[in-house]
Design an enzyme around this catalytic site. Structure first.
Site, PDB file in Angstrom:
ATOM      1  N   GLN A 232       0.830  -1.198   0.000  1.00  0.00           N
ATOM      2  CA  GLN A 232       0.000   0.000   0.000  1.00  0.00           C
ATOM      3  C   GLN A 232       0.872   1.259   0.000  1.00  0.00           C
ATOM      4  O   GLN A 232       1.963   1.273   0.570  1.00  0.00           O
ATOM      5  CB  GLN A 232      -0.916  -0.002   1.225  1.00  0.00           C
ATOM      6  CG  GLN A 232      -1.986  -1.077   1.197  1.00  0.00           C
ATOM      7  CD  GLN A 232      -3.144  -0.728   0.282  1.00  0.00           C
ATOM      8  OE1 GLN A 232      -3.270   0.398  -0.183  1.00  0.00           O
ATOM      9  NE2 GLN A 232      -4.006  -1.712   0.021  1.00  0.00           N
ATOM     10  N   TYR A 263      -5.863 -13.693  -2.842  1.00  0.00           N
ATOM     11  CA  TYR A 263      -5.119 -12.557  -3.392  1.00  0.00           C
ATOM     12  C   TYR A 263      -4.252 -11.989  -2.262  1.00  0.00           C
ATOM     13  O   TYR A 263      -4.215 -10.789  -2.025  1.00  0.00           O
ATOM     14  CB  TYR A 263      -6.050 -11.480  -3.947  1.00  0.00           C
ATOM     15  CG  TYR A 263      -7.163 -11.984  -4.844  1.00  0.00           C
ATOM     16  CD1 TYR A 263      -6.958 -12.175  -6.213  1.00  0.00           C
ATOM     17  CD2 TYR A 263      -8.433 -12.258  -4.331  1.00  0.00           C
ATOM     18  CE1 TYR A 263      -7.985 -12.631  -7.041  1.00  0.00           C
ATOM     19  CE2 TYR A 263      -9.454 -12.710  -5.145  1.00  0.00           C
ATOM     20  CZ  TYR A 263      -9.232 -12.892  -6.501  1.00  0.00           C
ATOM     21  OH  TYR A 263     -10.254 -13.334  -7.308  1.00  0.00           O
ATOM     22  N   GLU A 285      -1.820 -16.530  -3.716  1.00  0.00           N
ATOM     23  CA  GLU A 285      -1.352 -15.362  -4.469  1.00  0.00           C
ATOM     24  C   GLU A 285      -0.682 -15.866  -5.751  1.00  0.00           C
ATOM     25  O   GLU A 285       0.044 -16.858  -5.725  1.00  0.00           O
ATOM     26  CB  GLU A 285      -0.350 -14.570  -3.620  1.00  0.00           C
ATOM     27  CG  GLU A 285       0.475 -13.544  -4.340  1.00  0.00           C
ATOM     28  CD  GLU A 285      -0.360 -12.470  -4.997  1.00  0.00           C
ATOM     29  OE1 GLU A 285      -0.119 -12.191  -6.195  1.00  0.00           O
ATOM     30  OE2 GLU A 285      -1.239 -11.896  -4.325  1.00  0.00           O
ATOM     31  N   ASP A 329      -8.844  -9.818  -1.163  1.00  0.00           N
ATOM     32  CA  ASP A 329      -8.413  -8.469  -1.532  1.00  0.00           C
ATOM     33  C   ASP A 329      -8.056  -8.487  -3.009  1.00  0.00           C
ATOM     34  O   ASP A 329      -6.887  -8.447  -3.383  1.00  0.00           O
ATOM     35  CB  ASP A 329      -7.218  -8.058  -0.668  1.00  0.00           C
ATOM     36  CG  ASP A 329      -6.732  -6.644  -0.949  1.00  0.00           C
ATOM     37  OD1 ASP A 329      -7.450  -5.894  -1.637  1.00  0.00           O
ATOM     38  OD2 ASP A 329      -5.626  -6.301  -0.492  1.00  0.00           O
ATOM     39  N   CYS A 356     -10.528  -2.016  -3.689  1.00  0.00           N
ATOM     40  CA  CYS A 356      -9.950  -0.737  -4.111  1.00  0.00           C
ATOM     41  C   CYS A 356     -10.756  -0.101  -5.232  1.00  0.00           C
ATOM     42  O   CYS A 356     -10.392   0.979  -5.716  1.00  0.00           O
ATOM     43  CB  CYS A 356      -8.499  -0.921  -4.552  1.00  0.00           C
ATOM     44  SG  CYS A 356      -8.288  -2.042  -5.957  1.00  0.00           S
TER      45      CYS A 356
END
Length: 398
Positions: A232, A263, A285, A329, A356
């Protein structure tokens, strides 16, 4: 379009997903940047190829909103020619409190359109008490064939040279203006927790390899991550999202169940699951390097770190596999129907969705709700001040 493109005086009535604003001309929607709802602007049409909408650029503000402010980035101000306005701070001309009102409006409109009736968008929470500048710990600049280094102009791939980078951390800004003699392509600047800026050249055509391992810290826990990998960009983002996910999961983590972090990157939310009492954690991931870091970062929890695409991983689970809690995510495009249906098939006790993108979130929430899930908690966080981006965290239960 040429300089003879139509110039119109337009009344701005709303904000669109993506940081542009909405006007109408003869029944057609016109998307206009650098404006504010309630304003009247003079705009030049830049794209009239679509029958359903046009795109324009603001030339002059005729009737300004009381929420208009001098742009936090002088090189992006409406006083500059449209093709010379820096991109990346598309709400920087709006008072910070009003930016959050507009972001809430974008989320509410997305929920109303895609998620079904009855969901109210929350107020967008500030990540800190600052003025929304000096927060970007990661900045990408571009190098053109003439050696110019800078951001792209808004809605363009043309490099413009600037004298300031007000959203960047001070050390990142200083490092940016010390750059010299880079090959065409991109240069990434990264300031991890130790405060020392790493400069990562990305010349055109070069293969991306491993870069330095850096350390970030969330809730007192160290996370190893590739300097060029995902993390981030706001220094408060990790703690903010960790806390929000932890609060959503509180009392919902069965220590005897298998919990999934999808994720999962380098393991941030898998660690949150562990701190909530999970003892059987699987993080998934697709980036192998990130998965390697996740295995290291989660060693204290004895978590399983899997390198796989989430859709393929879920599709390959044995029939009857059940989950305790699932945290996901996904990237900006969202999880999509297939992944949502696979998560539903795990029959988890709870799902926490970190998003997001408000439209992708709303679409996926709509699918979950079709399958019988409710959304008892939804929060939003302004982790990207002066831009249209923000994060949301949704709790889903049966």
């Amino acid at each position: 379009m040429t300089s003879q493109a139509p110039v119109l005086d337009l009344d701005i009535t709303g904000i669109a997903h993506g940081g542009t604003f909405i006007a109408r001309h003869e029944g057609r929607v016109v998307f206009v940047p650098d404006a504010i709802p309630g304003e009247r602007v003079r705009a030049r049409i830049t794209d009239a190829t679509k029958s359903s909408f046009w795109r324009a650029e603001t030339l002059e503000v005729l009737d300004a909103s009381p929420h208009r402010r001098p742009h936090v980035w002088a090189e992006a101000d409406v006083s500059r020619a449209p093709h010379d306005r820096a991109g990346g701070a598309d709400l920087g001309h709006i008072a910070l409190d009003e930016q959050r009102v507009l972001k809430r409006r974008v989320l509410q409109e997305a929920l109303d359109k895609f998620a079904g009736a009855g969901l109210d968008a929350p107020e967008v929470e500030a990540a800190d008490a600052g003025d929304g500048t000096g927060w970007r710990t990661r900045v990408s600049l571009h190098v053109d064939d003439a050696g110019r280094i800078g951001p792209y102009a808004a809605r363009s791939h043309r490099v413009i040279e600037v004298a300031s980078l007000p959203l960047a951390r001070p050390a990142v800004e200083a490092a940016a203006f010390a750059l010299r003699d880079h090959k065409p392509g991109r240069v990434d600047l990264v300031e991890p927790e130790d405060g020392r800026v790493r400069v990562l050249p990305r010349p055109e055509g070069a293969r991306r390899g491993k870069s330095e391992t850096i350390v970030e810290r969330v809730a007192g826990r160290r996370f190893r991550v590739d300097a060029g990998g995902f993390w981030q960009v706001h220094p408060r983002a990790g703690d903010t999202l960790h806390d929000a996910v932890g609060e959503a999961l509180a009392g919902r983590v069965d220590a005897d169940a298998t919990h999934f972090d999808l994720y999962g990157g380098v393991g941030l939310f898998a660690a949150t699951l562990g701190e909530q009492g999970a003892t059987d954690i699987v993080t998934v991931e697709s980036d192998r390097r990130a998965t390697e870091y996740a295995a290291e970062n989660l060693a204290v929890f004895d978590a399983q770190a899997v390198t796989a695409r989430v859709d393929r991983f879920l599709g390959g689970l044995p029939a009857g596999t059940r989950a305790g809690a699932v945290v996901l995510d996904p990237p900006r495009a969202g999880a999509g129907r297939a992944v949502v249906e696979s998560i539903h098939g795990l029959d988890p006790e709870a799902i926490v969705y970190v998003a997001c993108d408000p439209v992708a979130l709303a679409r996926d929430l709509g699918t979950f709700r079709e399958l019988g899930w409710d959304v008892p908690s939804l929060r939003a966080f302004d982790l990207f001040p002066h831009s249209h981006h923000f994060e949301a965290v949704a709790l889903l239960t049966r």
